[in-house]
Write an enzyme that holds these catalytic residues in place. Structure first.
Site, short mmCIF file in Angstrom:
data_model
loop_
_atom_site.label_atom_id
_atom_site.label_comp_id
_atom_site.label_asym_id
_atom_site.label_seq_id
_atom_site.Cartn_x
_atom_site.Cartn_y
_atom_site.Cartn_z
N ASP A 159 31.20 35.20 45.05
CA ASP A 159 30.34 36.28 44.57
C ASP A 159 30.30 37.44 45.59
O ASP A 159 30.27 37.19 46.80
CB ASP A 159 28.94 35.68 44.36
N GLU B 282 35.25 37.89 43.69
CA GLU B 282 34.66 38.90 42.81
C GLU B 282 34.77 40.26 43.48
O GLU B 282 34.03 40.57 44.41
CB GLU B 282 33.18 38.59 42.52
N ASP C 289 27.33 39.14 32.95
CA ASP C 289 26.93 40.44 33.48
C ASP C 289 27.06 41.59 32.48
O ASP C 289 26.68 42.71 32.79
CB ASP C 289 27.80 40.81 34.70
#
Ligand code: CA
Length: 583
Positions: free
Chosen positions: A324, A353, A420
């Site tokens: 992340d 990410e 998201d």
């Protein structure tokens, strides 16, 4: 020749080792400017022999440029090279020192690729490019154990989740449905965070060593991984190492003791006095005061997080970490991270990410792949918003492809929806348009990942609406869409050409597009019409092959070297060109 448009550098996507033997070199020129280009090359210590020639070919074009590539196999893994540019009568040579009208004699002026170190070649695990992922947001996938539900859970049937609501989804719910996941045909799953945290999304870790109590425990997690492994499905977990949650014990200690805390340097404080609250004086994730950024340059933090990374591999045998906010963590941490996890499991998958140009993380020493958001945005702006047309889409994708080494593209993580973003069906507003977006997602280079429920037609706006509880009632699922997804998954696993073939846009006009994926033995054409009227499109295609339609609602007719495809409104067709028997 427009010399100002010519670009090359002997690193990154312009010069890299594709594997232990092969170096790819690329050159950019003005679109349509040059007739042909030859790579002139040789072994860097055999100056007399620095004169082998290889024709380069255009692998991609955008609005302004053509991108040429040659694959070279230097005998000793070291290389000197230059370019011979040919346009009618005019010929120029291009070396590291610029342009010359005569063939350069001194190979010291050539571009240099020093040496292929096999250990430094970026080589994502082989299983990744064959993978189709399914993303599970555990709190909303299935509730298999009501005894661990948080207080005040909402009914599974209420499909209007608020930002702080709980529905009771858990790992037992996943375990109860591994057969469903297997029935889709996917061979990998990606879980959003599972560790102890105080939100429904769990991106605010309180304890990295503990499965969230509302999801289950470590022994249940082991069972889940085993159940997936028995079915040939790999398991990737979310590692949130950029920041912790406010309830993380070291941060609580800082809140309690301030500067006196031994954990003070675990975070990035601006002053010697702590100011918490809405405008804190420590670095956080985005604007979230409850997600303090971890100081990964601190060796103690480093050891702690590397210990976490190893623990879940050793304890549960997971197959990958998705990292992340990976671009806000320092490179040296990721280098150590790679060494650490790969020493435990050589084919472990490291997925970062990163929303922007990710080349600095993809040089072989950090990640295997990144989430391919630029492709996501291009597909959605074409299929959902209609802001861009087919030529712009093909230019955008082409630029992304030439911006990275080929093996990076093969392993890129391609999504069109996630926790998201608004649901792709809601963005497209039409299941037929969603199918076109999914068709692109599955047939462009990269590994596709399906966000749970997209395959059955779930809807929802921006977070938290895109996190509705999974619809398990088959009467409320879109069976046609589900069948379509199953076929896409099957093709993607069956045809190596879709996994590793070259990618070329052979037709792009208005809202019609034809992509060709090609390998030595076959070609696959994907033709689609993102318009509400019937369309007939014509493009040059391989004349010797025989064609068959793999699927889709369109028709096709081949005459000489010209393929004509008829496509209904929002229709598509996938054609496979096969060499004749015995060829
Ligand atoms: Ca539960």
């Amino acid at each position: 020749m427009l010399l100002e448009a010519i670009y090359h550098r002997s690193t990154d996507s312009y010069c890299y080792a594709y594997d232990d033997r092969t170096v790819h070199i690329r050159l950019r020129t003005r679109k349509g400017d040059l007739e042909s280009i030859k790579a002139v090359y040789g072994d860097k210590y055999d100056w007399a022999g620095t004169g082998t020639e290889k024709a380069m070919r255009i692998i991609a074009s955008d609005e302004l440029f053509d991108y040429w590539q040659a694959e070279l196999t230097p005998p000793y893994g070291r290389l000197r090279y230059a370019f011979q540019l040919i346009d009618g009568e005019q010929q120029l040579w291009y070396t590291e020192q610029g342009f010359t009208t005569h063939r350069p004699q001194d190979p010291l002026t050539f571009f240099d690729y020093p040496f292929i170190w096999p250990s430094e070649v970026l080589a994502p695990p082989a299983w990744v490019r064959e993978a189709v992922f399914y993303q599970i947001f555990t709190e909303r996938f299935a509730n298999g154990d009501v005894s661990n539900d948080p207080l005040g859970v909402r009914s599974w049937e209420e499909d209007n989740p608020g930002p702080h609501d709980y529905y009771g989804g858990d790992l037992q719910g996943v375990l109860d449905n591994v057969d469903y996941i297997q029935s889709l045909g996917v061979n990998a799953v990606y879980f959003t965070p599972l560790f102890e945290a105080h939100t429904n999304h769990k991106y605010d870790t309180a304890d990295y060593y503990r499965i969230d109590r509302h999801f289950g425990d470590v022994s249940l997690m082991k069972k889940v991984v085993e159940a997936f492994h028995e079915r040939g499905i790999r398991v990737v977990l979310d590692a949130v190492f950029n920041h912790s949650g406010k309830a993380f014990a070291p941060f609580r200690d800082v809140l309690d003791k301030g500067r006196a805390s031994v954990y003070w340097d675990w975070f990035l404080m601006h002053d010697d006095q702590l100011a918490a609250g809405d405008r804190p004086n420590y670095h956080c994730f985005a604007f979230e005061a409850h997600m303090p950024k971890l100081n990964t340059a601190n060796l103690k933090v480093r050891d702690y997080l590397l210990g976490v990374a190893r623990y879940w591999i050793e304890e549960c045998d997971i197959d990958g970490w998705r990292l992340d906010v990976a671009n806000e963590v320092d490179h040296s941490f990721w280098r150590e991270f790679r060494q650490s996890v790969k020493s435990l499991k050589p084919d472990f998958y490291i997925l970062g990410e990163i929303w922007h140009d990710a080349m600095p993380w993809l040089r072989g020493d950090q990640f295997d792949a990144v989430m391919n958001y630029p492709v996501t945005e291009a597909i959605l702006q074409f299929s959902a918003g209609g802001e861009i047309d087919a030529p712009t889409l093909s230019s955008r994708i082409s630029r992304i492809l030439v911006n990275y080494p080929q093996q990076v593209n093969e392993a890129a993580f391609n999504i069109i929806g996630s926790h998201d973003t608004p649901r792709v069906l809601t963005q497209t507003g039409d299941a037929r348009k969603l199918m076109l977006a999914a068709l692109l997602q599955f047939t462009l280079p990269g590994t596709p990942c399906i966000y749970y429920g997209d395959e059955i037609g779930m809807t929802g706006g921006a977070d938290p609406d895109c996190r509705k509880p999974m619809i398990w009632d088959e009467a409320r699922q879109d069976a046609e869409l589900l069948g379509f997804y199953r076929r896409l998954i099957e093709w993607r696993k069956t045809y190596e050409t879709l996994q590793a073939g070259a990618c070329e846009f052979v037709y792009a006009h208005h809202r019609q597009l034809v992509v060709c994926r090609a390998s030595a033995s076959e070609r696959i054409y994907i033709a689609l019409n993102d318009e509400d009227t019937e369309q007939a499109i014509t493009f040059a295609a391989e004349p010797v092959a025989s064609y068959r339609a793999l699927g889709g609602s369109g028709t096709f007719r081949m005459a000489d070297s010209t393929m004509t495809v008829g496509l209904p409104p929002f229709g598509w067709i996938v054609l496979v060109a096969e060499p004749p028997e015995g060829a």
